[in-house]
Design an enzyme around this catalytic site. Structure first.
Site, PDB file in Angstrom:
ATOM      1  N   PHE A  42       0.803  -1.202   0.000  1.00 46.53           N
ATOM      2  CA  PHE A  42       0.000   0.000   0.000  1.00 46.53           C
ATOM      3  C   PHE A  42       0.844   1.263   0.000  1.00 46.53           C
ATOM      4  O   PHE A  42       0.623   2.180  -0.781  1.00 46.53           O
ATOM      5  CB  PHE A  42      -0.813  -0.082   1.299  1.00 46.53           C
ATOM      6  CG  PHE A  42      -2.067   0.664   1.297  1.00 46.53           C
ATOM      7  CD1 PHE A  42      -3.074   0.348   0.421  1.00 46.53           C
ATOM      8  CD2 PHE A  42      -2.261   1.679   2.210  1.00 46.53           C
ATOM      9  CE1 PHE A  42      -4.267   1.026   0.456  1.00 46.53           C
ATOM     10  CE2 PHE A  42      -3.450   2.365   2.247  1.00 46.53           C
ATOM     11  CZ  PHE A  42      -4.451   2.044   1.366  1.00 46.53           C
ATOM     12  N   ARG A  43       1.830   1.268   0.897  1.00 46.72           N
ATOM     13  CA  ARG A  43       2.525   2.529   1.161  1.00 46.72           C
ATOM     14  C   ARG A  43       3.937   2.603   0.608  1.00 46.72           C
ATOM     15  O   ARG A  43       4.504   3.684   0.545  1.00 46.72           O
ATOM     16  CB  ARG A  43       2.560   2.783   2.681  1.00 46.72           C
ATOM     17  CG  ARG A  43       1.193   3.074   3.193  1.00 46.72           C
ATOM     18  CD  ARG A  43       1.110   3.328   4.672  1.00 46.72           C
ATOM     19  NE  ARG A  43      -0.254   3.748   4.953  1.00 46.72           N
ATOM     20  CZ  ARG A  43      -1.308   2.955   4.946  1.00 46.72           C
ATOM     21  NH1 ARG A  43      -1.151   1.666   4.720  1.00 46.72           N
ATOM     22  NH2 ARG A  43      -2.517   3.402   5.164  1.00 46.72           N
ATOM     23  N   HIS A 126     -11.185  -6.729   4.921  1.00 46.03           N
ATOM     24  CA  HIS A 126     -11.470  -5.712   3.916  1.00 46.03           C
ATOM     25  C   HIS A 126     -12.133  -6.298   2.672  1.00 46.03           C
ATOM     26  O   HIS A 126     -12.091  -5.704   1.601  1.00 46.03           O
ATOM     27  CB  HIS A 126     -10.185  -4.957   3.553  1.00 46.03           C
ATOM     28  CG  HIS A 126      -9.627  -4.197   4.726  1.00 46.03           C
ATOM     29  ND1 HIS A 126      -8.348  -3.705   4.794  1.00 46.03           N
ATOM     30  CD2 HIS A 126     -10.205  -3.839   5.904  1.00 46.03           C
ATOM     31  CE1 HIS A 126      -8.150  -3.085   5.951  1.00 46.03           C
ATOM     32  NE2 HIS A 126      -9.267  -3.164   6.647  1.00 46.03           N
ATOM     33  N   CYS A 134     -23.397  -6.197  -6.025  1.00 48.46           N
ATOM     34  CA  CYS A 134     -24.321  -5.090  -6.295  1.00 48.46           C
ATOM     35  C   CYS A 134     -24.633  -4.401  -4.968  1.00 48.46           C
ATOM     36  O   CYS A 134     -24.992  -5.064  -3.983  1.00 48.46           O
ATOM     37  CB  CYS A 134     -25.597  -5.635  -6.922  1.00 48.46           C
ATOM     38  SG  CYS A 134     -26.867  -4.342  -7.027  1.00 48.46           S
ATOM     39  N   CYS A 137     -28.941  -4.957  -4.592  1.00 52.02           N
ATOM     40  CA  CYS A 137     -29.555  -6.248  -4.208  1.00 52.02           C
ATOM     41  C   CYS A 137     -28.538  -7.232  -3.621  1.00 52.02           C
ATOM     42  O   CYS A 137     -28.915  -8.359  -3.280  1.00 52.02           O
ATOM     43  CB  CYS A 137     -30.249  -6.873  -5.418  1.00 52.02           C
ATOM     44  SG  CYS A 137     -29.116  -7.359  -6.739  1.00 52.02           S
ATOM     45  N   CYS A 159     -25.971  -3.124 -12.049  1.00 52.84           N
ATOM     46  CA  CYS A 159     -26.516  -4.474 -11.860  1.00 52.84           C
ATOM     47  C   CYS A 159     -27.560  -4.784 -12.938  1.00 52.84           C
ATOM     48  O   CYS A 159     -28.505  -4.005 -13.126  1.00 52.84           O
ATOM     49  CB  CYS A 159     -27.145  -4.572 -10.477  1.00 52.84           C
ATOM     50  SG  CYS A 159     -27.924  -6.162 -10.155  1.00 52.84           S
ATOM     51  N   CYS A 162     -31.103  -5.262 -10.783  1.00 60.46           N
ATOM     52  CA  CYS A 162     -31.830  -4.197 -10.080  1.00 60.46           C
ATOM     53  C   CYS A 162     -31.345  -2.799 -10.477  1.00 60.46           C
ATOM     54  O   CYS A 162     -31.895  -1.809 -10.011  1.00 60.46           O
ATOM     55  CB  CYS A 162     -31.723  -4.381  -8.563  1.00 60.46           C
ATOM     56  SG  CYS A 162     -30.132  -3.898  -7.899  1.00 60.46           S
ATOM     57  N   SER A 201       1.752  -2.553   8.051  1.00 57.19           N
ATOM     58  CA  SER A 201       2.299  -1.344   8.670  1.00 57.19           C
ATOM     59  C   SER A 201       1.576  -1.046   9.986  1.00 57.19           C
ATOM     60  O   SER A 201       2.006  -0.189  10.750  1.00 57.19           O
ATOM     61  CB  SER A 201       2.155  -0.154   7.717  1.00 57.19           C
ATOM     62  OG  SER A 201       0.796  -0.008   7.343  1.00 57.19           O
ATOM     63  N   ASN A 225       7.811  -7.630   9.979  1.00 55.12           N
ATOM     64  CA  ASN A 225       7.546  -6.586   8.985  1.00 55.12           C
ATOM     65  C   ASN A 225       8.854  -5.929   8.576  1.00 55.12           C
ATOM     66  O   ASN A 225       9.716  -5.672   9.419  1.00 55.12           O
ATOM     67  CB  ASN A 225       6.602  -5.526   9.568  1.00 55.12           C
ATOM     68  CG  ASN A 225       5.892  -4.753   8.479  1.00 55.12           C
ATOM     69  OD1 ASN A 225       5.175  -5.342   7.672  1.00 55.12           O
ATOM     70  ND2 ASN A 225       6.099  -3.457   8.415  1.00 55.12           N
TER      71      ASN A 225
HETATM   72  P1  NAD Z   1       0.827  -1.535   4.116  1.00 59.03           P
HETATM   73  O1  NAD Z   1       1.212  -1.334   2.694  1.00 59.03           O
HETATM   74  O2  NAD Z   1       0.389  -0.348   4.890  1.00 59.03           O
HETATM   75  O3  NAD Z   1       2.020  -2.197   4.862  1.00 59.03           O
HETATM   76  C1  NAD Z   1       2.680  -3.318   4.320  1.00 59.03           C
HETATM   77  C2  NAD Z   1       3.913  -3.540   5.149  1.00 59.03           C
HETATM   78  O4  NAD Z   1       4.498  -4.736   4.672  1.00 59.03           O
HETATM   79  C3  NAD Z   1       4.952  -2.434   5.014  1.00 59.03           C
HETATM   80  O5  NAD Z   1       5.162  -1.842   6.284  1.00 59.03           O
HETATM   81  C4  NAD Z   1       6.211  -3.135   4.492  1.00 59.03           C
HETATM   82  O6  NAD Z   1       7.347  -2.768   5.247  1.00 59.03           O
HETATM   83  C5  NAD Z   1       5.917  -4.599   4.744  1.00 59.03           C
HETATM   84  N1  NAD Z   1       6.450  -5.499   3.724  1.00 59.03           N
HETATM   85  C6  NAD Z   1       6.348  -5.391   2.379  1.00 59.03           C
HETATM   86  N2  NAD Z   1       6.898  -6.469   1.788  1.00 59.03           N
HETATM   87  C7  NAD Z   1       7.391  -7.257   2.781  1.00 59.03           C
HETATM   88  C8  NAD Z   1       8.065  -8.503   2.811  1.00 59.03           C
HETATM   89  N3  NAD Z   1       8.338  -9.167   1.692  1.00 59.03           N
HETATM   90  N4  NAD Z   1       8.422  -9.024   4.022  1.00 59.03           N
HETATM   91  C9  NAD Z   1       8.143  -8.356   5.174  1.00 59.03           C
HETATM   92  N5  NAD Z   1       7.483  -7.165   5.202  1.00 59.03           N
HETATM   93  C10 NAD Z   1       7.108  -6.633   4.023  1.00 59.03           C
HETATM   94  O7  NAD Z   1      -0.266  -2.685   4.149  1.00 59.03           O
HETATM   95  P2  NAD Z   1      -1.410  -3.013   5.213  1.00 59.03           P
HETATM   96  O8  NAD Z   1      -0.914  -2.763   6.574  1.00 59.03           O
HETATM   97  O9  NAD Z   1      -1.896  -4.361   4.822  1.00 59.03           O
HETATM   98  O10 NAD Z   1      -2.551  -1.957   4.897  1.00 59.03           O
HETATM   99  C11 NAD Z   1      -2.830  -1.703   3.576  1.00 59.03           C
HETATM  100  C12 NAD Z   1      -4.258  -1.758   3.133  1.00 59.03           C
HETATM  101  O11 NAD Z   1      -4.209  -1.911   1.698  1.00 59.03           O
HETATM  102  C13 NAD Z   1      -5.054  -2.909   3.620  1.00 59.03           C
HETATM  103  O12 NAD Z   1      -6.281  -2.372   3.957  1.00 59.03           O
HETATM  104  C14 NAD Z   1      -5.253  -3.841   2.423  1.00 59.03           C
HETATM  105  O13 NAD Z   1      -6.618  -4.177   2.300  1.00 59.03           O
HETATM  106  C15 NAD Z   1      -4.932  -3.010   1.214  1.00 59.03           C
HETATM  107  N6  NAD Z   1      -4.034  -3.657   0.223  1.00 59.03           N
HETATM  108  C16 NAD Z   1      -4.132  -4.989  -0.010  1.00 59.03           C
HETATM  109  C17 NAD Z   1      -3.293  -5.590  -0.918  1.00 59.03           C
HETATM  110  C18 NAD Z   1      -3.454  -7.064  -1.166  1.00 59.03           C
HETATM  111  O14 NAD Z   1      -4.551  -7.585  -1.024  1.00 59.03           O
HETATM  112  N7  NAD Z   1      -2.366  -7.776  -1.493  1.00 59.03           N
HETATM  113  C19 NAD Z   1      -2.301  -4.859  -1.571  1.00 59.03           C
HETATM  114  C20 NAD Z   1      -2.218  -3.480  -1.328  1.00 59.03           C
HETATM  115  C21 NAD Z   1      -3.096  -2.876  -0.424  1.00 59.03           C
END
Ligand code: NAD
Length: 262
Positions: A42-43, A126, A134, A137, A159, A162, A201, A225
Site C-alpha cells: 500500500f505505502r 477488507h 451489487c 440487491c 446491476c 436491479c 504497517s 515486517n
Molecule cells: P501496508 O502497505 O500499509 O504495509 C505493508 C507492510 O508490509 C509495510 O510496512 C512493508 O514494510 C511490509 N512489507 C512489504 N513487503 C514485505 C516482505 N516481503 N516481508 C516483510 N514485510 C514486508 O499494508 P497493510 O498494513 O496491509 O494496509 C494496507 C491496506 O491496503 C489494507 O487495507 C489492504 O486491504 C490493502 N491492500 C491490499 C493488498 C493485497 O490484497 N495484497 C495490496 C495493497 C493494499
C-alpha cells in the site's frame, strides 16, 4: 534427529519454540505477505496509492465519474491479482492450519492468495477483490466477468437485475467493515495466546487494533515486517523479514523442534 541444514537464527528458534508451545495461535496479515507474489503493498514506493488517489465510498455513491475512475483503477489491480500466485509465506501458513498449529488467518488483504494456498479459516476484514457485488440487491459475481465488461465499455457497470451500482466486494475508504467479520476477528484475537502480525504497517484501523486487543488479553505479540510499525516497542519479538524466507526458516526450525522433542 534435527534435520536443519542451516545455522538456526536465535530469533527464528525463539518464535518456533513459542509456536510449538502455544495453545491457540492467530495470524494477522497485511499487504506485505503478498509483495513476494508480485502484488505491490500500500505505502511503499511503487505501491498502489503512490500511483493514483483512491476513490472514497461516498464519492463512489455520489458521482458516476468517480465510479468510472474506481473501475479504471480496479481493472489495473485486477490484472495484478489475477496473475499472482501464493508465495512461500502463504503456503507455510496454509500448512500450519492443516497441521492444527494455527486457528486461522485474519487478513487485511483482498487478493484471495491465502485461500489459493489452501488456507480455509480466513477472515477477510477488507473483503475480496475476487468478487463484484451489487450495492442494491447484494448479488455477487466473479470479478473477472465485470472487469472484462468494463474493459470493453470503459464505464462503470450497473446491476443487470436491479440497476444498482456494481463494486468490488472490498471495503473502500469511508465504507464500514462487515460487523460480523470484525466481531469474529475480535473474538479470535481475544482468545489466543500467540498473535503473529505479518507484513502490515499496523496503521489501518480498526484492523491494527487487533494485535493490541490480543496483547491486552495476555497473548504474546510477534511482529514480522520489513519497515518499522507503531507497535514495535510493544512486541515480544520483532523480525524484519522478508516474510517468505522468514516463515520458511521458522517452519524448518519448527520441524527440528518437533522432531527433537518426539
Ligand atoms: P501496508 O502497505 O500499509 O504495509 C505493508 C507492510 O508490509 C509495510 O510496512 C512493508 O514494510 C511490509 N512489507 C512489504 N513487503 C514485505 C516482505 N516481503 N516481508 C516483510 N514485510 C514486508 O499494508 P497493510 O498494513 O496491509 O494496509 C494496507 C491496506 O491496503 C489494507 O487495507 C489492504 O486491504 C490493502 N491492500 C491490499 C493488498 C493485497 O490484497 N495484497 C495490496 C495493497 C493494499
Amino acid at each position: 534427529m534435527n534435520t536443519c541444514r542451516y545455522e538456526t537464527d536465535p530469533m527464528h528458534a525463539q518464535l518456533a519454540s513459542w509456536i510449538a508451545a502455544a495453545r491457540k495461535i492467530v495470524v494477522f496479515t497485511g499487504a506485505g505477505i503478498s509483495t513476494e507474489s508480485g502484488i505491490p503493498d500500500f505505502r511503499s514506493p511503487g505501491g498502489v496509492w503512490s500511483q493514483s488517489q483512491p476513490v472514497f465510498f461516498e464519492e463512489f455513491l455520489r458521482s458516476s465519474s468517480a465510479r468510472d475512475e474506481y473501475w479504471r483503477q480496479k481493472s489495473i489491480t485486477h490484472r495484478e491479482f489475477a496473475s499472482a500466485h501464493p508465495n512461500l509465506g502463504h503456503r507455510v501458513l496454509a500448512d500450519w492450519e492443516r497441521r492444527g498449529l494455527i486457528r486461522g488467518v485474519i487478513t487485511q488483504n483482498i487478493d484471495g492468495l491465502h485461500q489459493q494456498a489452501g488456507s480455509q479459516a480466513v477472515l477477510e476484514l477488507h473483503g475480496t477483490a475476487r468478487e463484484v457485488a451489487c450495492l442494491g440487491c447484494q448479488k455477487r459475481w466473479p470479478a473477472d466477468e465485470w472487469v472484462a465488461w468494463y474493459e470493453e465499455h470503459l464505464q462503470a457497470p450497473d446491476c443487470p437485475d436491479c440497476g444498482g451500482p456494481l463494486k468490488h466486494a472490498t471495503i473502500s475508504f469511508g465504507q464500514s467493515l462487515d460487523p460480523q467479520v470484525l466481531e469474529q476477528a475480535a473474538r479470535w484475537s481475544t482468545d489466543c495466546d500467540l498473535f503473529l502480525a505479518l507484513g502490515s504497517s499496523l496503521v489501518v484501523q480498526p484492523a491494527a487494533g487487533l494485535p493490541v486487543l490480543a496483547q491486552s488479553q495476555g497473548a504474546r505479540l510477534v511482529i514480522i515486517n520489513r519497515d518499522p510499525t507503531p507497535l514495535d516497542t510493544n512486541a515480544d519479538l520483532r523480525l524484519a523479514g522478508p516474510l517468505g524466507e522468514t516463515l520458511g526458516q521458522v517452519d524448518a526450525t519448527l520441524a527440528g523442534t518437533v522432531q527433537a522433542s518426539t
